[in-house]
Design a protein around this motif. Sequence first.
Motif, PDB file in Angstrom:
ATOM      1  N   TYR A 141     -18.769 -52.665  70.949  1.00  0.00           N
ATOM      2  CA  TYR A 141     -17.664 -53.282  71.701  1.00  0.00           C
ATOM      3  C   TYR A 141     -16.589 -53.818  70.752  1.00  0.00           C
ATOM      4  CZ  TYR A 141     -15.544 -56.675  74.949  1.00  0.00           C
ATOM      5  OH  TYR A 141     -14.680 -57.403  75.712  1.00  0.00           O
ATOM      6  N   TYR A 145     -12.625 -52.603  69.918  1.00  0.00           N
ATOM      7  CA  TYR A 145     -11.428 -53.448  69.987  1.00  0.00           C
ATOM      8  C   TYR A 145     -10.828 -53.732  68.611  1.00  0.00           C
ATOM      9  CZ  TYR A 145     -11.496 -54.347  74.982  1.00  0.00           C
ATOM     10  OH  TYR A 145     -11.403 -54.204  76.344  1.00  0.00           O
ATOM     11  N   GLN A 151      -5.919 -51.179  71.208  1.00  0.00           N
ATOM     12  CA  GLN A 151      -5.015 -52.276  71.565  1.00  0.00           C
ATOM     13  C   GLN A 151      -3.695 -51.681  72.053  1.00  0.00           C
ATOM     14  OE1 GLN A 151      -5.879 -55.514  71.555  1.00  0.00           O
ATOM     15  NE2 GLN A 151      -7.881 -55.264  70.610  1.00  0.00           N
ATOM     16  N   MET A 154      -3.783 -50.625  75.663  1.00  0.00           N
ATOM     17  CA  MET A 154      -3.600 -51.735  76.612  1.00  0.00           C
ATOM     18  C   MET A 154      -2.150 -52.194  76.611  1.00  0.00           C
ATOM     19  SD  MET A 154      -6.978 -54.001  76.055  1.00  0.00           S
ATOM     20  CE  MET A 154      -6.850 -54.084  74.283  1.00  0.00           C
ATOM     21  N   ASP A 182      -5.520 -68.552  73.176  1.00  0.00           N
ATOM     22  CA  ASP A 182      -5.533 -67.163  73.630  1.00  0.00           C
ATOM     23  C   ASP A 182      -6.968 -66.661  73.445  1.00  0.00           C
ATOM     24  OD1 ASP A 182      -5.216 -64.468  74.046  1.00  0.00           O
ATOM     25  OD2 ASP A 182      -3.558 -64.200  72.627  1.00  0.00           O
ATOM     26  N   GLY A 184      -9.683 -64.124  73.224  1.00  0.00           N
ATOM     27  CA  GLY A 184      -9.772 -62.688  72.964  1.00  0.00           C
ATOM     28  C   GLY A 184      -8.381 -62.147  72.741  1.00  0.00           C
ATOM     29  N   ALA A 185      -7.770 -62.570  71.623  1.00  0.00           N
ATOM     30  CA  ALA A 185      -6.336 -62.352  71.431  1.00  0.00           C
ATOM     31  C   ALA A 185      -5.972 -60.908  71.105  1.00  0.00           C
ATOM     32  CB  ALA A 185      -5.830 -63.272  70.326  1.00  0.00           C
ATOM     33  N   VAL A 205      -7.866 -66.675  69.348  1.00  0.00           N
ATOM     34  CA  VAL A 205      -9.263 -66.458  68.951  1.00  0.00           C
ATOM     35  C   VAL A 205      -9.626 -65.002  69.217  1.00  0.00           C
ATOM     36  CG1 VAL A 205     -11.648 -67.201  69.238  1.00  0.00           C
ATOM     37  CG2 VAL A 205      -9.791 -68.842  69.597  1.00  0.00           C
ATOM     38  N   ALA A 207     -12.643 -61.971  68.097  1.00  0.00           N
ATOM     39  CA  ALA A 207     -13.904 -61.758  67.388  1.00  0.00           C
ATOM     40  C   ALA A 207     -13.900 -60.486  66.544  1.00  0.00           C
ATOM     41  CB  ALA A 207     -15.048 -61.701  68.396  1.00  0.00           C
ATOM     42  N   SER A 208     -13.100 -59.500  66.910  1.00  0.00           N
ATOM     43  CA  SER A 208     -13.166 -58.224  66.189  1.00  0.00           C
ATOM     44  C   SER A 208     -12.258 -58.267  64.955  1.00  0.00           C
ATOM     45  CB  SER A 208     -12.722 -57.075  67.100  1.00  0.00           C
ATOM     46  OG  SER A 208     -11.320 -57.074  67.229  1.00  0.00           O
ATOM     47  N   LYS A 234     -16.051 -65.545  67.698  1.00  0.00           N
ATOM     48  CA  LYS A 234     -16.240 -65.488  69.153  1.00  0.00           C
ATOM     49  C   LYS A 234     -15.885 -66.835  69.762  1.00  0.00           C
ATOM     50  CE  LYS A 234     -20.001 -62.152  68.936  1.00  0.00           C
ATOM     51  NZ  LYS A 234     -21.022 -62.377  67.931  1.00  0.00           N
ATOM     52  N   VAL A 235     -15.330 -66.808  70.944  1.00  0.00           N
ATOM     53  CA  VAL A 235     -14.965 -68.079  71.590  1.00  0.00           C
ATOM     54  C   VAL A 235     -16.193 -68.937  71.853  1.00  0.00           C
ATOM     55  CG1 VAL A 235     -12.812 -67.330  72.651  1.00  0.00           C
ATOM     56  CG2 VAL A 235     -14.941 -66.984  73.873  1.00  0.00           C
ATOM     57  N   GLU A 236     -17.333 -68.300  71.903  1.00  0.00           N
ATOM     58  CA  GLU A 236     -18.578 -69.050  72.102  1.00  0.00           C
ATOM     59  C   GLU A 236     -18.963 -69.809  70.836  1.00  0.00           C
ATOM     60  OE1 GLU A 236     -18.081 -65.903  72.860  1.00  0.00           O
ATOM     61  OE2 GLU A 236     -18.717 -65.551  74.921  1.00  0.00           O
ATOM     62  N   GLU A 250      -6.801 -61.955  78.645  1.00  0.00           N
ATOM     63  CA  GLU A 250      -6.875 -60.741  79.459  1.00  0.00           C
ATOM     64  C   GLU A 250      -8.329 -60.286  79.383  1.00  0.00           C
ATOM     65  OE1 GLU A 250      -7.743 -57.644  80.387  1.00  0.00           O
ATOM     66  OE2 GLU A 250      -6.270 -56.423  79.291  1.00  0.00           O
ATOM     67  N   MET A 261     -16.521 -60.128  79.985  1.00  0.00           N
ATOM     68  CA  MET A 261     -15.688 -61.042  79.209  1.00  0.00           C
ATOM     69  C   MET A 261     -15.230 -62.247  80.035  1.00  0.00           C
ATOM     70  SD  MET A 261     -12.362 -60.309  76.906  1.00  0.00           S
ATOM     71  CE  MET A 261     -11.495 -61.755  76.307  1.00  0.00           C
ATOM     72  N   SER A 264     -16.981 -65.192  78.889  1.00  0.00           N
ATOM     73  CA  SER A 264     -16.418 -65.811  77.678  1.00  0.00           C
ATOM     74  C   SER A 264     -15.197 -66.658  78.029  1.00  0.00           C
ATOM     75  CB  SER A 264     -16.017 -64.738  76.668  1.00  0.00           C
ATOM     76  OG  SER A 264     -17.127 -63.947  76.341  1.00  0.00           O
TER      77      SER A 264
HETATM   78  C1  LIG Z   1      -8.960 -56.645  76.914  1.00  0.00           C
HETATM   79  S1  LIG Z   1      -8.677 -57.085  75.267  1.00  0.00           S
HETATM   80  C2  LIG Z   1      -7.177 -58.030  75.386  1.00  0.00           C
HETATM   81  C3  LIG Z   1      -6.443 -58.142  74.071  1.00  0.00           C
HETATM   82  C4  LIG Z   1      -5.126 -58.921  74.155  1.00  0.00           C
HETATM   83  N1  LIG Z   1      -5.328 -60.264  74.621  1.00  0.00           N
HETATM   84  C5  LIG Z   1      -4.144 -58.238  75.048  1.00  0.00           C
HETATM   85  O1  LIG Z   1      -3.903 -58.708  76.148  1.00  0.00           O
HETATM   86  O2  LIG Z   1      -3.598 -57.197  74.664  1.00  0.00           O
HETATM   87  C6  LIG Z   1      -9.903 -58.289  75.009  1.00  0.00           C
HETATM   88  C7  LIG Z   1     -10.022 -58.785  73.582  1.00  0.00           C
HETATM   89  O3  LIG Z   1     -10.924 -59.879  73.564  1.00  0.00           O
HETATM   90  C8  LIG Z   1     -11.785 -59.779  72.454  1.00  0.00           C
HETATM   91  N2  LIG Z   1     -13.037 -60.480  72.830  1.00  0.00           N
HETATM   92  C9  LIG Z   1     -13.921 -60.114  73.778  1.00  0.00           C
HETATM   93  N3  LIG Z   1     -14.904 -61.005  73.874  1.00  0.00           N
HETATM   94  C10 LIG Z   1     -14.640 -61.971  72.969  1.00  0.00           C
HETATM   95  C11 LIG Z   1     -15.293 -63.177  72.597  1.00  0.00           C
HETATM   96  N4  LIG Z   1     -16.428 -63.545  73.186  1.00  0.00           N
HETATM   97  N5  LIG Z   1     -14.741 -63.927  71.631  1.00  0.00           N
HETATM   98  C12 LIG Z   1     -13.576 -63.539  71.024  1.00  0.00           C
HETATM   99  N6  LIG Z   1     -12.924 -62.404  71.323  1.00  0.00           N
HETATM  100  C13 LIG Z   1     -13.437 -61.637  72.292  1.00  0.00           C
HETATM  101  C14 LIG Z   1     -11.964 -58.297  72.243  1.00  0.00           C
HETATM  102  O4  LIG Z   1     -12.356 -57.999  70.917  1.00  0.00           O
HETATM  103  C15 LIG Z   1     -10.583 -57.774  72.612  1.00  0.00           C
HETATM  104  O5  LIG Z   1      -9.750 -57.674  71.486  1.00  0.00           O
END
Ligand SMILES: C[S@@+](CC[C@H](N)C(=O)[O-])C[C@H]1O[C@@H](n2cnc3c(N)ncnc32)[C@H](O)[C@@H]1O
Length: 519
Positions: A141, A145, A151, A154, A182, A184-185, A205, A207-208, A234-236, A250, A261, A264
């Motif tokens: 996952y 990302y 990215q 999206m 933010d 999962g930025a 924030v 994670a990837s 990770k936000v956790e 998002e 997500m 999260s």
């Molecule tokens: C659907 S994408 C949205 C990316 C960006 N916010 C946008 O709108 O274009 C979700 C993002 O959240 C990150 N993500 C998912 N779970 C996460 C977590 N638990 N902690 C931090 N990041 C996370 C993913 O790696 C991914 O880059």
Amino acid sequence: MDNNKLGEQDFLVASISQLSISGSASPPVVARFRSDSLVFTYESDSDDVVQFDRSNCQLYKLGPAQSLCMTEASDTSKEKSYSRGITIEFRNEEESRAFHCAFEQWKKEVAIQGSCLPNEMASSSASKFDDKIEESSAKMYFHYYGQLLHQQNMMQDYVRTGTYYAAVLENRTDFTDRVVVDVGAGSGILSLFAAQAGAKHVYAVEASDMADYARKLISGNPSLSERITVIKGKVEEVELPEKADILISEPMGTLLINERMLESYIIARDRFLVPKGKMFPTIGRIHMAPFSDEYLYIEIANKALFWQQQNYYSVNLTPLHGTAFQGYFSQPVVDAFDPRLLVAPAISHVIDFTSAKEEDLYEFDIPLRFVSSTGTRVHGLACWFDVLFGGSTVQRWLTTAPGAPVTHWYQLRCVLAQPIYVMPGQEITGRLHMVAHKAQSYTLNLTLSAKMWGPGAEQGGILQTSSGKLDLKEPYYRMSQPQAYPMSQDQQPNQLLQTQDLQIQSHDEEGSDLLQQPV
Ligand SMILES: C[S@@+](CC[C@H](N)C(=O)[O-])C[C@H]1O[C@@H](n2cnc3c(N)ncnc32)[C@H](O)[C@@H]1O
């Protein structure tokens, strides 16, 4: 953890000067957190220049991009004394802030198995995320990302990104002078929108490994970068220096809940948001309605025909036909369908992100009840979602409904192996039961029944029932198939079987590039 193995994370700093040789120019330096020490080395040379013990080192801010790192002397006198120190010059304020965040976390965390856990560093401790999600799934996952192309996919969904942009900028009052997180930025795009809307500070924030690209993108927008700090983790698990007035995220997957997500997002709310803080998006709704689509049904059933061959290189394949048939029907279909395929008005299930508990998302049990508006064969349940940005100035919806401009989420249909026959006005009942699994998705159990119908029908009796079990993680992306087509004025919704004979054209050239959703 998936990303930075060995618990090491590098920070490139412009220079350091040992106090004893203060003023002398030095080449770029890398700061690296190790389990017991913070080490500075020249970028060009891996030998340690200066090393500070975790137990007695201190960090002080001298200016926006300048800090002082000191070793506290171990004498027992009451007066504090420092045996050694260096000044650190960061390349900009944002990198200085990220370093301080990581330093604080590094000092705070207890060493586990010889490794420590600052923000942005490998974590060997189990977090709420690790407890729920299997490692192999999380690895894939975040790898997905971590790639710019995904990215970009999206970002190129202009319905999605444009709606976020409008929702943020139309509601400046919710962002101006506010602290934003933010969740999962990704590329950092929503953080940049929040900063454009006047946010005091945004913590992005992610994670990837995309966090590193986000830093680069944000640094390249200097009028906004001063007010954004990217935190990799990770936000956790990460720690933030202050609480947020508003969260932006998002977190939506196919059918809203895929990828898990949302959980999260809710954990981030509980960890970072001030009481009564705002959330963008604020609520989400899953919409469901029965549909009739003879072509789709035949297409799926035909896929299993291969296994009906009795003489495949002199081998009888038929013993596996039943299993293959079931297998194809266990895949939810993702595509953009025409809303005239719906046979009854939709019902919806609401998730309020501001009040839902994380555990509420582990399992959903949605009772279904519809009244068919036509006589037809019902092939299953069609689903889509929308989310609301409940701004103080403007309330804006982002919808993925059939007939609305197509998004990269499209719509989702659960097709039943055994269709049911209905008459106009006949009641269709059933249940959609969704259970989260460790691979960041859900198992869907669908049952649809047609009630007795017509004069003399037994009250409440069930005439036919059909059930299916589907895995949301394994969808069938049916994107090469015909896309939505416009409805002429004299065509009514639910003229189902007639409309299927129409010439179908794609109106979504761009959308068809946006096929990929992770997991
Ligand atoms: C659907 S994408 C949205 C990316 C960006 N916010 C946008 O709108 O274009 C979700 C993002 O959240 C990150 N993500 C998912 N779970 C996460 C977590 N638990 N902690 C931090 N990041 C996370 C993913 O790696 C991914 O880059």
